[in-house]
Design a protein around this motif. Structure first.
Motif, PDB file in Angstrom:
ATOM      1  N   LEU A 169      -7.823  11.085 -15.553  1.00  9.25           N
ATOM      2  CA  LEU A 169      -6.363  11.057 -15.696  1.00  9.25           C
ATOM      3  C   LEU A 169      -5.703  10.842 -14.341  1.00  9.25           C
ATOM      4  N   CYS A 170      -4.523  10.251 -14.350  1.00  8.63           N
ATOM      5  CA  CYS A 170      -3.723  10.164 -13.130  1.00  8.63           C
ATOM      6  C   CYS A 170      -2.392  10.839 -13.459  1.00  8.63           C
ATOM      7  N   ASN A 171      -2.206  12.038 -12.936  1.00  5.57           N
ATOM      8  CA  ASN A 171      -1.069  12.903 -13.308  1.00  5.57           C
ATOM      9  C   ASN A 171      -0.359  13.380 -12.046  1.00  5.57           C
TER      10      ASN A 171
ATOM     11  N   PRO B  74      -2.630  16.647   0.001  1.00  7.09           N
ATOM     12  CA  PRO B  74      -1.251  16.489   0.464  1.00  7.09           C
ATOM     13  C   PRO B  74      -1.053  15.172   1.231  1.00  7.09           C
ATOM     14  N   SER B  75      -2.109  14.352   1.330  1.00  9.36           N
ATOM     15  CA  SER B  75      -2.045  13.193   2.227  1.00  9.36           C
ATOM     16  C   SER B  75      -1.016  12.149   1.797  1.00  9.36           C
ATOM     17  N   LYS B  76      -0.792  12.007   0.480  1.00 11.59           N
ATOM     18  CA  LYS B  76       0.152  10.980   0.013  1.00 11.59           C
ATOM     19  C   LYS B  76       1.589  11.450   0.246  1.00 11.59           C
ATOM     20  N   THR B  77       1.882  12.664  -0.208  1.00 15.47           N
ATOM     21  CA  THR B  77       3.238  13.190  -0.097  1.00 15.47           C
ATOM     22  C   THR B  77       3.660  13.341   1.361  1.00 15.47           C
TER      23      THR B  77
ATOM     24  N   VAL C  75       0.840  -1.207   0.000  1.00 19.77           N
ATOM     25  CA  VAL C  75       0.000   0.000   0.000  1.00 19.77           C
ATOM     26  C   VAL C  75       0.881   1.266   0.000  1.00 19.77           C
ATOM     27  N   ALA C  76       0.347   2.359  -0.567  1.00 22.13           N
ATOM     28  CA  ALA C  76       1.146   3.590  -0.732  1.00 22.13           C
ATOM     29  C   ALA C  76       1.184   4.413   0.548  1.00 22.13           C
ATOM     30  N   GLU C  77       1.990   3.942   1.488  1.00 16.71           N
ATOM     31  CA  GLU C  77       2.316   4.707   2.689  1.00 16.71           C
ATOM     32  C   GLU C  77       3.827   4.592   2.866  1.00 16.71           C
TER      33      GLU C  77
ATOM     34  N   SER D 104      -8.540  15.239 -13.325  1.00 17.49           N
ATOM     35  CA  SER D 104      -7.128  14.889 -13.153  1.00 17.49           C
ATOM     36  C   SER D 104      -6.819  14.689 -11.671  1.00 17.49           C
ATOM     37  N   ASP D 105      -6.438  13.462 -11.321  1.00 15.61           N
ATOM     38  CA  ASP D 105      -6.042  13.131  -9.951  1.00 15.61           C
ATOM     39  C   ASP D 105      -4.555  13.482  -9.824  1.00 15.61           C
ATOM     40  N   GLU D 106      -4.248  14.486  -9.003  1.00 15.18           N
ATOM     41  CA  GLU D 106      -2.863  14.959  -8.905  1.00 15.18           C
ATOM     42  C   GLU D 106      -2.287  14.734  -7.503  1.00 15.18           C
ATOM     43  N   ILE D 107      -2.736  13.665  -6.861  1.00 15.98           N
ATOM     44  CA  ILE D 107      -2.284  13.386  -5.494  1.00 15.98           C
ATOM     45  C   ILE D 107      -0.770  13.132  -5.436  1.00 15.98           C
ATOM     46  N   HIS D 108      -0.192  12.639  -6.554  1.00 21.60           N
ATOM     47  CA  HIS D 108       1.246  12.337  -6.533  1.00 21.60           C
ATOM     48  C   HIS D 108       2.103  13.492  -7.061  1.00 21.60           C
ATOM     49  N   ALA D 109       1.489  14.634  -7.359  1.00 18.71           N
ATOM     50  CA  ALA D 109       2.231  15.718  -8.026  1.00 18.71           C
ATOM     51  C   ALA D 109       3.477  16.192  -7.267  1.00 18.71           C
TER      52      ALA D 109
ATOM     53  N   GLY E   1     -13.449  15.240   1.501  1.00 23.32           N
ATOM     54  CA  GLY E   1     -12.914  14.274   2.460  1.00 23.32           C
ATOM     55  C   GLY E   1     -11.725  13.472   1.962  1.00 23.32           C
ATOM     56  N   GLY E   2     -11.759  13.037   0.709  1.00 22.59           N
ATOM     57  CA  GLY E   2     -10.679  12.201   0.186  1.00 22.59           C
ATOM     58  C   GLY E   2     -10.628  12.359  -1.315  1.00 22.59           C
ATOM     59  N   VAL E   3      -9.557  11.890  -1.918  1.00 23.01           N
ATOM     60  CA  VAL E   3      -9.428  12.055  -3.363  1.00 23.01           C
ATOM     61  C   VAL E   3     -10.459  11.194  -4.099  1.00 23.01           C
ATOM     62  N   MET E   4     -10.604   9.938  -3.678  1.00 25.07           N
ATOM     63  CA  MET E   4     -11.539   9.085  -4.421  1.00 25.07           C
ATOM     64  C   MET E   4     -12.981   9.547  -4.243  1.00 25.07           C
ATOM     65  N   SER E   5     -13.342   9.958  -3.014  1.00 30.47           N
ATOM     66  CA  SER E   5     -14.719  10.439  -2.843  1.00 30.47           C
ATOM     67  C   SER E   5     -14.891  11.788  -3.546  1.00 30.47           C
TER      68      SER E   5
ATOM     69  N   CYS F  22      -4.379   1.137 -14.012  1.00 27.15           N
ATOM     70  CA  CYS F  22      -4.792   2.267 -13.187  1.00 27.15           C
ATOM     71  C   CYS F  22      -4.864   1.864 -11.716  1.00 27.15           C
ATOM     72  N   TYR F  23      -4.819   2.880 -10.867  1.00 26.50           N
ATOM     73  CA  TYR F  23      -5.096   2.699  -9.442  1.00 26.50           C
ATOM     74  C   TYR F  23      -6.488   2.052  -9.360  1.00 26.50           C
ATOM     75  N   PRO F  24      -6.630   0.856  -8.742  1.00 29.04           N
ATOM     76  CA  PRO F  24      -7.874   0.080  -8.884  1.00 29.04           C
ATOM     77  C   PRO F  24      -9.163   0.845  -8.572  1.00 29.04           C
ATOM     78  N   PRO F  25      -9.211   1.722  -7.543  1.00 25.55           N
ATOM     79  CA  PRO F  25     -10.468   2.443  -7.301  1.00 25.55           C
ATOM     80  C   PRO F  25     -10.918   3.346  -8.450  1.00 25.55           C
ATOM     81  N   PHE F  26     -10.039   3.621  -9.427  1.00 29.51           N
ATOM     82  CA  PHE F  26     -10.472   4.403 -10.599  1.00 29.51           C
ATOM     83  C   PHE F  26     -11.600   3.679 -11.334  1.00 29.51           C
ATOM     84  N   ARG F  27     -11.457   2.344 -11.473  1.00 26.85           N
ATOM     85  CA  ARG F  27     -12.523   1.600 -12.167  1.00 26.85           C
ATOM     86  C   ARG F  27     -13.766   1.564 -11.283  1.00 26.85           C
TER      87      ARG F  27
ATOM     88  N   HIS G 210       1.412   9.372 -12.883  1.00 26.01           N
ATOM     89  CA  HIS G 210       0.685   8.106 -12.973  1.00 26.01           C
ATOM     90  C   HIS G 210       1.089   7.082 -11.914  1.00 26.01           C
ATOM     91  N   ASN G 211       0.072   6.600 -11.211  1.00 27.75           N
ATOM     92  CA  ASN G 211       0.200   5.427 -10.359  1.00 27.75           C
ATOM     93  C   ASN G 211      -0.567   4.322 -11.066  1.00 27.75           C
ATOM     94  N   PRO G 212      -0.004   3.169 -11.398  1.00 22.84           N
ATOM     95  CA  PRO G 212       1.241   2.607 -10.878  1.00 22.84           C
ATOM     96  C   PRO G 212       2.482   2.783 -11.762  1.00 22.84           C
TER      97      PRO G 212
HETATM   98  C1  LIG Z   1      -3.770   7.954  -7.697  1.00 30.20           C
HETATM   99  C2  LIG Z   1      -4.368   7.873  -6.332  1.00 30.20           C
HETATM  100  N1  LIG Z   1      -5.518   8.515  -6.066  1.00 30.20           N
HETATM  101  C3  LIG Z   1      -6.099   8.489  -4.844  1.00 30.20           C
HETATM  102  C4  LIG Z   1      -5.516   7.773  -3.811  1.00 30.20           C
HETATM  103  C5  LIG Z   1      -6.206   7.717  -2.472  1.00 30.20           C
HETATM  104  O1  LIG Z   1      -6.648   8.952  -2.060  1.00 30.20           O
HETATM  105  P1  LIG Z   1      -7.742   9.055  -0.902  1.00 30.20           P
HETATM  106  O2  LIG Z   1      -7.297   8.135   0.197  1.00 30.20           O
HETATM  107  O3  LIG Z   1      -7.694  10.502  -0.501  1.00 30.20           O
HETATM  108  O4  LIG Z   1      -9.039   8.665  -1.509  1.00 30.20           O
HETATM  109  C6  LIG Z   1      -4.317   7.090  -4.030  1.00 30.20           C
HETATM  110  C7  LIG Z   1      -3.707   6.297  -2.963  1.00 30.20           C
HETATM  111  O5  LIG Z   1      -2.701   5.678  -3.091  1.00 30.20           O
HETATM  112  C8  LIG Z   1      -3.735   7.148  -5.317  1.00 30.20           C
HETATM  113  O6  LIG Z   1      -2.573   6.518  -5.598  1.00 30.20           O
END
Ligand SMILES: Cc1ncc(COP(=O)(O)O)c(C=O)c1O
Length: 372
Positions: free
Chosen positions: A158-160, A220-223, A28-30, A190-195, A86-90, A111-116, A162-164
């Motif tokens: 988009l994932c910008n 900023p939660s990932k970085t 997991v990405a921590e 555009s999901d920029e959590i990894h920017a 609350g979160g990027v996915m929500s 793609c990051y699985p929750p994208f689908r 890109h994860n993975p």
């Molecule tokens: C591309 C991407 N988006 C979103 C998330 C998760 O974000 P959140 O926990 O804020 O939904 C992750 C977690 O690894 C991720 O890699």
């Protein structure tokens, strides 16, 4: 400046990642690093003040993000464009439901699985467009995106960066995506959590810098290694989008926490030195992984890791269909490639945000799993 967690500290700090005793976790990405001191101070101070109420309507998060964007990417964004969530996915779910046209959604794979999942949760159809997971370029197939738009898709997720795949799309690539979106009146989310995790050698382009009609969702939660603070933001330059979002009834919103806003503000505003040290560490880990792979897994191919701390390895040279399962039997947990692209065999994603010693263990155990 980067404090490595001991195994005992890591088990307490990151209970999900470290949940299986005896297994070195690289899934997991921590990160196995303690959060930056300004974040600790801001949160401890907030709790001591009893700041545990509902978040206010106005806060400093947008200004802190705008300051970060100007300092790091030379990009001007209005403070009021940021809307907490609350979160990027929500946040992506909210963007799809409230701000995007109906119709199928283009999702580049892997793609990051929750994208689908998020597309399906909103009752829309996923239109996969496959990136070549083994090409060093892995640029979007624009002809396929164009065909998807021509057949009715109206949104692209988009994932910008890109994860993975750890890839940073170029400005030219993003501009070409923007031109297609304009042509078909489609919207890009555009999901920029990894920017902020773009490593030395690559340059990040905020997607909004090439397409003002887009929606950015970030955090900023990932970085800064703090998903527990439950804070993210939609970045919406168009005031009409912000009005539509504000009109959404409370049960359909994603509530967010004042602690997320406080921690996020400190992260965007006060942690540049820590981030510079983090990038340096991750860059050294990237180099170490390259050496370890060449030495212990000579038949593996590692994609150039331009951003994130998640390395993508092609292990098909070892002819093991599920190398992640084989590695788990030898005490290391990595993420299987088929989580990111169904039916993809022989690939893994490896989290390198740990100590050099643990990274060596990870590669050694992975090698034990896949080598005859
Ligand atoms: C591309 C991407 N988006 C979103 C998330 C998760 O974000 P959140 O926990 O804020 O939904 C992750 C977690 O690894 C991720 O890699």
């Amino acid at each position: 400046m980067i404090h490595d967690l001991t195994d005992e500290e890591a088990r307490a700090a990151l209970p999900l990642k470290w949940e299986t005793p005896g297994v070195v976790p690289a899934w997991v990405a921590e990160m196995d690093y303690r959060q930056a001191e300004p974040i600790t101070e801001a949160l401890v101070d907030a709790v001591r003040r009893g700041a545990l109420g509902y978040p206010p309507h106005g806060d400093d998060l947008g200004a802190a993000y705008a300051g970060f964007a100007a300092r790091h990417w030379g990009w001007e964004v209005a403070p009021e464009a940021s809307v907490p969530t609350g979160g990027v996915m929500s946040g992506i779910r909210l963007a799809l439901e409230v701000l995007c046209p109906p119709g199928p959604v283009v999702v580049p794979l892997p793609c990051y699985p929750p994208f689908r999942d998020v597309v399906e949760v909103t009752g829309r159809e996923v239109v996969p467009v496959t990136l070549d997971p083994d090409s060093d370029e892995a640029v979007l197939d624009l002809a396929a995106v164009s065909r998807a738009f021509a057949s009715g898709a109206r949104t692209l997720l988009l994932c910008n960066p890109h994860n993975p795949l750890g890839q940073v799309p170029s400005r030219e690539e993003l501009a070409a995506v923007a031109a297609l979106a304009r042509e078909y009146d489609a919207r890009v989310v555009s999901d920029e959590i990894h920017a902020p995790l773009v490593l030395p050698g690559a340059t990040f382009t905020p997607y909004l810098a090439v397409d003002e009609r887009a929606i950015v969702v970030t955090s900023p939660s990932k970085t800064f290694n703090m998903p527990a603070t439950h804070g993210a933001q939609l970045v919406l330059p168009d005031p009409a989008d912000r009005e539509r979002l504000a009109a959404v009834p409370i049960p359909a919103q994603n509530t967010w926490s004042i602690l997320g806003v406080i921690a996020g503000t400190a992260a965007w505003r006060d942690c540049d030195d820590w981030l510079a040290a983090l990038r340096q560490r991750l860059s050294a880990q990237r180099e170490l992984l390259t050496e370890l792979v060449a030495d212990r897994l000579p038949k593996a191919r590692m994609r150039p890791l331009q951003a994130t701390y998640l390395a993508w390895l092609d292990l098909r040279g070892y002819a093991v269909a599920d190398p992640a399962a084989a590695a788990l039997a030898h005490g290391v947990r990595v993420a299987p490639g088929h989580d990111y692209q169904p039916d993809l065999e022989g690939h893994v994603r490896v989290n390198i945000a740990t100590t050099p010693e643990r990274l060596e263990q990870i590669v050694d155990r992975l090698a034990l799993g896949v080598r005859p």
